[in-house]
Design a protein around this motif. Structure first.
Motif, PDB file in Angstrom:
ATOM      1  N   THR A  49      -3.085   3.100  14.222  1.00 34.09           N
ATOM      2  CA  THR A  49      -1.932   3.763  14.831  1.00 34.09           C
ATOM      3  C   THR A  49      -0.645   2.995  14.548  1.00 34.09           C
ATOM      4  O   THR A  49       0.236   2.906  15.387  1.00 34.09           O
ATOM      5  CB  THR A  49      -2.123   3.887  16.354  1.00 34.09           C
ATOM      6  N   GLU A  50      -0.529   2.440  13.335  1.00 30.51           N
ATOM      7  CA  GLU A  50       0.612   1.586  13.041  1.00 30.51           C
ATOM      8  C   GLU A  50       1.938   2.331  13.076  1.00 30.51           C
ATOM      9  O   GLU A  50       2.961   1.750  13.417  1.00 30.51           O
ATOM     10  CB  GLU A  50       0.431   0.855  11.717  1.00 30.51           C
ATOM     11  N   ASP A  51       1.962   3.625  12.758  1.00 33.37           N
ATOM     12  CA  ASP A  51       3.218   4.362  12.817  1.00 33.37           C
ATOM     13  C   ASP A  51       3.720   4.466  14.256  1.00 33.37           C
ATOM     14  O   ASP A  51       4.907   4.281  14.532  1.00 33.37           O
ATOM     15  CB  ASP A  51       3.073   5.742  12.190  1.00 33.37           C
ATOM     16  N   ASN A  62       4.252  -3.442   6.168  1.00 28.65           N
ATOM     17  CA  ASN A  62       2.971  -3.331   5.476  1.00 28.65           C
ATOM     18  C   ASN A  62       2.694  -4.490   4.529  1.00 28.65           C
ATOM     19  O   ASN A  62       1.726  -4.477   3.813  1.00 28.65           O
ATOM     20  CB  ASN A  62       2.881  -2.013   4.697  1.00 28.65           C
ATOM     21  N   MET A  78       8.644   1.790   7.387  1.00 26.11           N
ATOM     22  CA  MET A  78       7.294   1.273   7.580  1.00 26.11           C
ATOM     23  C   MET A  78       6.893   0.285   6.501  1.00 26.11           C
ATOM     24  O   MET A  78       6.105  -0.624   6.735  1.00 26.11           O
ATOM     25  CB  MET A  78       6.297   2.419   7.604  1.00 26.11           C
ATOM     26  N   HIS A  79       7.422   0.434   5.296  1.00 22.89           N
ATOM     27  CA  HIS A  79       6.994  -0.441   4.213  1.00 22.89           C
ATOM     28  C   HIS A  79       7.358  -1.895   4.466  1.00 22.89           C
ATOM     29  O   HIS A  79       6.760  -2.785   3.902  1.00 22.89           O
ATOM     30  CB  HIS A  79       7.592   0.039   2.878  1.00 22.89           C
ATOM     31  N   VAL A 112       4.790   0.795  15.490  1.00 18.92           N
ATOM     32  CA  VAL A 112       6.098   0.357  14.998  1.00 18.92           C
ATOM     33  C   VAL A 112       7.213   1.059  15.753  1.00 18.92           C
ATOM     34  O   VAL A 112       8.203   0.432  16.142  1.00 18.92           O
ATOM     35  CB  VAL A 112       6.211   0.590  13.477  1.00 18.92           C
ATOM     36  N   GLN A 113       7.076   2.349  15.993  1.00 23.45           N
ATOM     37  CA  GLN A 113       8.112   3.068  16.739  1.00 23.45           C
ATOM     38  C   GLN A 113       8.231   2.527  18.159  1.00 23.45           C
ATOM     39  O   GLN A 113       9.338   2.336  18.664  1.00 23.45           O
ATOM     40  CB  GLN A 113       7.804   4.557  16.764  1.00 23.45           C
ATOM     41  N   ASN A 162      11.757   4.742  10.131  1.00 23.68           N
ATOM     42  CA  ASN A 162      10.940   5.128   8.978  1.00 23.68           C
ATOM     43  C   ASN A 162      10.766   4.016   7.963  1.00 23.68           C
ATOM     44  O   ASN A 162      10.226   4.242   6.887  1.00 23.68           O
ATOM     45  CB  ASN A 162      11.540   6.352   8.291  1.00 23.68           C
TER      46      ASN A 162
END
Length: 69
Positions: A38-40, A68, A64-65, A43-44, A62
């Motif tokens: 559930t990394e998205d 990672n 996210m990179h 992070v939010q 957004n």
């Protein structure tokens, strides 16, 4: 992402959780699996929390990179 890279991230994260939180190996693996799965959402949530619930631009959420690596 390649399967071996994903497993490597999972193992590194679980070892870190096990060391810092003094969890058993299985509990640390479960925690790491949930975080990576559930990394998205994670992070939010952390972005909003660290910005003290102030409005954050969608472009920032957004990126996210950055997390990672």
């Amino acid at each position: 992402m390649a399967q071996t890279e994903r497993l490597s991230r999972l193992m590194r994260l679980s070892w870190d959780i096990q060391k810092r939180k003094r969890y058993t190996r299985s509990k640390a693996l479960i925690c790491a699996w949930l975080i990576l799965g559930t990394e998205d959402i994670t992070v939010q949530y952390l972005t909003r929390k660290l910005n003290h619930h102030k409005p954050v631009k969608w472009e920032v959420l957004n990126q996210m990179h950055l997390f990672n690596s």
